[in-house]
Design an enzyme around this catalytic site. Structure first.
Site, PDB file in Angstrom:
ATOM      1  N   ARG A  89       0.807  -1.227   0.000  1.00  0.00           N
ATOM      2  CA  ARG A  89       0.000   0.000   0.000  1.00  0.00           C
ATOM      3  C   ARG A  89       0.834   1.269   0.000  1.00  0.00           C
ATOM      4  NH1 ARG A  89      -2.588  -3.343   3.933  1.00  0.00           N
ATOM      5  NH2 ARG A  89      -4.413  -4.352   3.045  1.00  0.00           N
ATOM      6  N   VAL A  90       2.035   1.217   0.538  1.00  0.00           N
ATOM      7  CA  VAL A  90       2.857   2.435   0.599  1.00  0.00           C
ATOM      8  C   VAL A  90       4.198   2.257  -0.084  1.00  0.00           C
ATOM      9  CG1 VAL A  90       1.790   3.164   2.763  1.00  0.00           C
ATOM     10  CG2 VAL A  90       3.878   1.824   2.839  1.00  0.00           C
TER      11      VAL A  90
END
Length: 521
Positions: A379-380
């Site tokens: 996600r990051v």
């Protein structure tokens, strides 16, 4: 004849003895053991004990207060329970023992930190278990501390290269990230984590491998693997094996995190692998049931989510005021029959910043690593991925997803059009490209080159069985014939028009040489 005793000699001797005498009172709180069994002792009389505080029994065995009730304290025992019996004395550590011992003014459980731990195997209390002598630690930290606040953090933006093509391309990991590795047993979860540690050689990252509930022989094999690749020069192994009591398996991840935070808080970088948190949750469930805490879903206690959230929230990328250090966490979770919707897997998935899902069917089909690109996500990590890889692998996930869909469809189709056949053939070669042997991490520049070759059709005319041979030839040529290009790509970290043109030219030349030596071409 007796020698007369002179009074001045007696006075001198008394003065000398009294000079070394310190009249200091030592006070500590004492309680009584009410019951003991299954690694749990209940004591009465410790009114001022705090949660997580160490206590000592009359036999010399230590324990930790984990349950604070109105009329008794539930204590988990770290040593031999058989040496404790009902009616024994149990006491808190005195101020002198705290000062002279390992606690440094803190009664809660602490572990040694610092460079003395590098290359060693220790247990959950930081005691060396590798027969290389005791640790000479100078600094200690509590195993349970609060994670950094929001203001003290910054966004994840620096890459942590794993050396594994499919991860660095599709689910990149950044320094300070928490990326879950999840899958059934015997699908290669530990191998991924160990290869990531091996790839940190020369990256100034201090690694910690936490073995929870594993066989001692497995820990020894991992130690030998890391040692063979030179990774023990920057790695510490924290082992709470299957033969260790449940309290040690419960504490081991927190102890390793405290050791890693020493580097994070001093502006350096650390990586912690928790292998695996499923066994830690089971050990905590055992302790909670023995302490008579109310059971919930699957008999886990109500605070099972907090068990992992307070651990993984300590992984962070700190801001510039706090030294810009980082602590990256790679928790491992074992699933049953691929069920990622079970209780513990869903808990940890919701805490982490993405997951790498290993699939049994892919593993049995010979795909190594057996990572499912569709269910794996970071996600990051995209913010930390280098631009060259982002430009190269941008369409890789879509190409692989389309291939798997067409592959299922093609099983029932007798006649395929040319476009579908070409897409299937390219997908087969991309699946070969993302295969990788264990213990062989690859530099990011080499990863970019081979993935670029697969996506842009340089492998389309090469049989699938020979893709691995082409890859090895390409890497050998990059090292021997084109080292300047590799250095330029590492320096610029992006595919501008000049570098893209050079890469296309290099791949064309390598393919021509490969085709000329290929039998039957």
């Amino acid at each position: 004849m007796t020698t007369p005793i002179r009074p001045e000699e007696i006075v001198a001797i008394l003065h000398q003895q009294l000079a070394d005498f310190e009249n200091k009172a030592e006070m500590y709180e004492v309680g009584t053991v009410l019951s003991v069994g299954d690694g749990i002792a209940r004591a009465h009389g410790l009114a001022n004990v705090t949660l997580g505080e160490l206590v000592m029994f009359a036999s010399g065995v230590t324990g930790m207060a984990l349950n604070l009730e109105e009329d008794n304290v539930g204590i988990v025992v770290f040593g031999d329970v058989a040496s404790i019996k009902e009616g024994d004395e149990v006491r808190l550590f005195s101020s002198r023992e705290i000062k002279e011992g390992v606690q440094e003014g803190n009664r809660v459980a602490c572990v040694p930190v610092g460079a003395q731990l590098i290359g060693r195997i220790v247990d959950a209390r930081g005691v060396a278990i590798d027969d290389l002598g005791p640790l000479e630690a100078r600094e200690f930290r509590p195993i349970e501390v609060k994670g950094p606040g929001v203001v003290d953090r910054q966004n994840v933006h620096e890459p942590l290269q794993t050396g594994i093509k499919v991860i660095d391309a599709l689910t990149p990991i950044g320094r300070g990230q928490r990326e879950l590795i999840i899958g059934d047993r015997k699908t290669g979860k530990t191998t991924l984590a160990v290869d990531t540690i091996i790839n940190q050689r020369g990256e100034d990252i201090y690694c910690f491998y936490v073995a929870i509930g594993q066989k001692r022989s497995s820990v020894a094999q991992i130690y030998e693997t890391l040692k063979r690749h030179g990774a023990m020069a920057y790695t510490t192994i924290v082992a709470a094996t299957a033969s260790d009591p449940a309290p040690m398996q419960f504490l081991a991840p927190y102890a390793a995190t405290a050791m890693a935070e020493y580097y994070r808080d001093s502006g350096r970088h650390a990586l912690v692998v928790y292998d695996d948190l499923t066994k830690q949750a089971q050990a905590y469930r055992q302790l909670s049931l023995l302490l008579r805490r109310p059971p919930g879903r699957e008999a886990y206690p109500g605070d099972i989510f907090y068990l992992h959230s307070r651990l993984l929230e300590r992984a962070a990328k700190m801001n510039q005021k706090k030294g810009a250090g980082s602590l990256t966490a790679l928790p491992i979770i074992e699933t049953q029959a691929g069920d990622i919707a079970a209780y513990i897997p869903t808990n940890v998935i919701s805490i982490t910043d993405g997951q790498i899902f290993l699939e049994t069917d892919l593993f049995n089909a010979g795909q190594r690593p057996a990572i499912n690109p569709g269910l794996s996500v970071s996600r990051v990590g995209g913010d930390a991925q280098i631009k060259a890889m982002k430009q190269t692998a941008g369409s890789l996930r879509l190409d692989l997803a389309q291939y798997r869909e067409l592959e299922a469809f093609a099983q029932f189709a007798s006649d395929l059009d040319d476009a579908t056949r070409r897409q299937l053939e390219r997908g087969q070669r991309l699946m070969e490209v993302i295969k990788q042997d264990a213990g062989m991490p690859i530099s990011v520049a080499y990863q970019v080159a081979i993935i670029y070759a697969g996506i842009h059709g340089f492998l389309d005319s090469i049989p699938c069985a020979q893709v691995k041979a082409f890859e090895q030839g390409l890497f050998a040529d990059l090292q021997a014939r084109y080292p300047d290009f590799v250095q330029l790509l590492i320096k610029t970290r992006e595919l501008n028009d000049s570098i893209r043109g050079s890469l296309t030219k290099i791949l064309t030349e390598v393919k021509e040489r490969f085709d000329s030596t290929r039998p039957g071409y």
